[in-house]
Design a protein around this motif. Structure first.
Motif, PDB file in Angstrom:
ATOM      1  N   HIS A  93       0.813  -1.217   0.000  1.00 46.23           N
ATOM      2  CA  HIS A  93       0.000   0.000   0.000  1.00 46.23           C
ATOM      3  C   HIS A  93       0.849   1.272   0.000  1.00 46.23           C
ATOM      4  O   HIS A  93       0.392   2.318   0.471  1.00 46.23           O
ATOM      5  N   GLN A  94       2.088   1.170  -0.499  1.00 49.93           N
ATOM      6  CA  GLN A  94       2.986   2.327  -0.611  1.00 49.93           C
ATOM      7  C   GLN A  94       3.203   3.023   0.722  1.00 49.93           C
ATOM      8  O   GLN A  94       3.320   4.254   0.790  1.00 49.93           O
ATOM      9  N   ARG A  95       3.272   2.234   1.808  1.00 53.91           N
ATOM     10  CA  ARG A  95       3.470   2.820   3.130  1.00 53.91           C
ATOM     11  C   ARG A  95       4.912   3.237   3.374  1.00 53.91           C
ATOM     12  O   ARG A  95       5.221   3.872   4.383  1.00 53.91           O
ATOM     13  N   GLY A  96       5.798   2.893   2.450  1.00 53.40           N
ATOM     14  CA  GLY A  96       7.201   3.236   2.608  1.00 53.40           C
ATOM     15  C   GLY A  96       8.073   2.365   1.732  1.00 53.40           C
ATOM     16  O   GLY A  96       7.601   1.717   0.789  1.00 53.40           O
ATOM     17  N   ASP A 151       3.515  -8.411  -3.588  1.00 55.57           N
ATOM     18  CA  ASP A 151       2.275  -8.726  -4.289  1.00 55.57           C
ATOM     19  C   ASP A 151       1.131  -8.036  -3.541  1.00 55.57           C
ATOM     20  O   ASP A 151       0.859  -8.364  -2.386  1.00 55.57           O
ATOM     21  N   PRO A 152       0.439  -7.081  -4.170  1.00 58.11           N
ATOM     22  CA  PRO A 152      -0.616  -6.350  -3.449  1.00 58.11           C
ATOM     23  C   PRO A 152      -1.815  -7.205  -3.085  1.00 58.11           C
ATOM     24  O   PRO A 152      -2.593  -6.834  -2.204  1.00 58.11           O
ATOM     25  N   ARG A 153      -1.979  -8.372  -3.730  1.00 52.85           N
ATOM     26  CA  ARG A 153      -3.125  -9.234  -3.420  1.00 52.85           C
ATOM     27  C   ARG A 153      -2.884 -10.090  -2.195  1.00 52.85           C
ATOM     28  O   ARG A 153      -3.778 -10.310  -1.388  1.00 52.85           O
ATOM     29  N   THR A 154      -1.665 -10.618  -2.066  1.00 50.60           N
ATOM     30  CA  THR A 154      -1.361 -11.552  -0.989  1.00 50.60           C
ATOM     31  C   THR A 154      -0.497 -10.955   0.108  1.00 50.60           C
ATOM     32  O   THR A 154      -0.472 -11.467   1.232  1.00 50.60           O
ATOM     33  N   ARG A 176       3.212 -13.387   8.425  1.00 54.51           N
ATOM     34  CA  ARG A 176       2.032 -13.690   9.235  1.00 54.51           C
ATOM     35  C   ARG A 176       1.007 -12.571   9.107  1.00 54.51           C
ATOM     36  O   ARG A 176      -0.190 -12.816   9.027  1.00 54.51           O
ATOM     37  N   ASP A 177       1.508 -11.345   9.098  1.00 53.99           N
ATOM     38  CA  ASP A 177       0.656 -10.173   8.948  1.00 53.99           C
ATOM     39  C   ASP A 177       1.283  -9.294   7.864  1.00 53.99           C
ATOM     40  O   ASP A 177       2.342  -8.700   8.088  1.00 53.99           O
ATOM     41  N   PRO A 178       0.689  -9.203   6.671  1.00 51.49           N
ATOM     42  CA  PRO A 178       1.296  -8.405   5.599  1.00 51.49           C
ATOM     43  C   PRO A 178       1.552  -6.956   5.963  1.00 51.49           C
ATOM     44  O   PRO A 178       2.400  -6.306   5.349  1.00 51.49           O
TER      45      PRO A 178
END
Length: 341
Positions: A93-96, A151-154, A176-178
């Motif tokens: 999500h382009q967070r960095g 991968d933005p989906r997974t 475990r947590d994307p």
């Protein structure tokens, strides 16, 4: 820079993000500094910041650029305490930016900590004089990293390796947590299905689909020391390949050779790449040098010249050269940023 630190040396991979102010774009840039531990020469360093390795000389800087005139509004160290920051990739999500160390050096080479990891550089948070804490994501593997892609989906993070002198691998990290890579996950390495020790460097056919599977790496953070092993595996030196990994819905997917360079004139040692809006690929050369000649008419007198090379959908290459467009920067798809070290 805006934080009073001299602009570091060895610019390398970086990415463009939406800016925090109107009409701006934010660039997060790697510095692949390879000087000796604690050396002040061109290093990335903010005294008193939360650094992984007190002797680390590399890291990242962040630049805010005004899109209207290309002016640098401010620039500052956004992460330090690492070494040999080569390439990386955008966070989910382009967070960095995920910045990668292209080495496995450690205390044996004079550093205070082990190296060879991926680090997070948040888009928002670092400010002049306040870099992000440099904490290694050890579950993502300790090896000589090059680039990563999420991968933005997974949320899976795909990682490439750049270790000179021996075959490299292609890795996948299943977190475990994307949204929290520090929470750990599973690191895997790509394998040609049913064949042990398969080597993709020679005897390949462009367009052929190789079935693959993923093998779990039980120890993603091994105790090993860096160094450049000798290239004595019997394989000829090539000029570079471009591979495409296609994930499978029910199996490991397939690996496809998109392009293999027949010689230095067409393409030599492709490193990072980006796609154009029309389906082409722009590749940055990172030539380690070869025994044969390196003719390059636009750069007389220079040897081992690195170029931007375009690869169109039919598989034809072309050199990208001036006159350079001097309009405003555009963030987003199709933008390639080439840096000299």
């Amino acid at each position: 820079m805006s934080d009073g630190v001299a602009t570091p040396i060895a610019h390398d991979g970086m990415a463009a993000f939406p800016g925090t102010r109107r009409h701006t774009v934010r660039l997060i840039r790697n510095h692949e500094v390879r000087t000796t531990p604690g050396s002040p020469v061109g290093r990335v360093h903010v005294e008193g910041s939360e650094r992984y390795d007190e002797l680390g000389v590399a890291g990242t800087t962040t630049l805010e650029v005004d899109l209207r005139d290309g002016r640098v509004v401010r620039h500052f160290v956004s992460l330090n305490g690492t070494i040999v920051n080569c390439a990386g990739g955008r966070m989910l999500h382009q967070r960095g930016w995920l910045t990668c160390e292209a080495t496995t050096a450690g205390p044996g080479q004079g550093w205070t900590r082990k190296h060879g990891y991926v680090f997070e550089v948040p888009l928002n948070g670092p400010e002049p004089g306040r870099p992000a804490p440099s904490q290694p994501l050890t579950a993502m593997g300790r090896f000589s990293h090059e680039a990563v892609a999420v991968d933005p989906r997974t949320g899976y993070v795909y990682e490439t390796e750049d270790e000179s002198g021996r075959p490299d691998g292609f890795y996948r990290f299943r977190p475990r947590d994307p949204r929290d890579l520090a929470a750990g996950g599973v690191l895997e390495m790509l394998k040609i299905r049913g064949i042990d020790g398969y080597d993709c460097r020679e005897g390949q056919t462009m367009g052929a689909r190789l079935p693959v599977e993923w093998v779990t790496i039980d120890d993603p953070d091994p105790d090993l020391e860096g160094g450049d092993p000798a290239n004595a595996d019997g394989y000829l030196e090539g000029y570079g390949q471009v591979w495409q990994y296609v994930p499978g819905r029910r199996d490991g997917g397939t690996l496809v050779l998109v392009y293999e360079s027949p010689g230095r004139r067409e393409l030599d040692s492709p490193d990072n790449l980006t796609f154009t809006p029309r389906g082409g690929i722009v590749l940055c050369e990172d030539d380690a040098g070869s025994a044969d000649a390196d003719p390059h008419p636009p750069a007389p007198g220079l040897v081992n010249v690195n170029r931007l090379i375009g690869l169109d959908p039919p598989g034809r290459t072309y050199a990208i050269r001036g006159p350079w467009h001097r309009g405003p920067l555009q963030a987003g798809h199709g933008m390639v940023i080439a840096c000299t070290m």
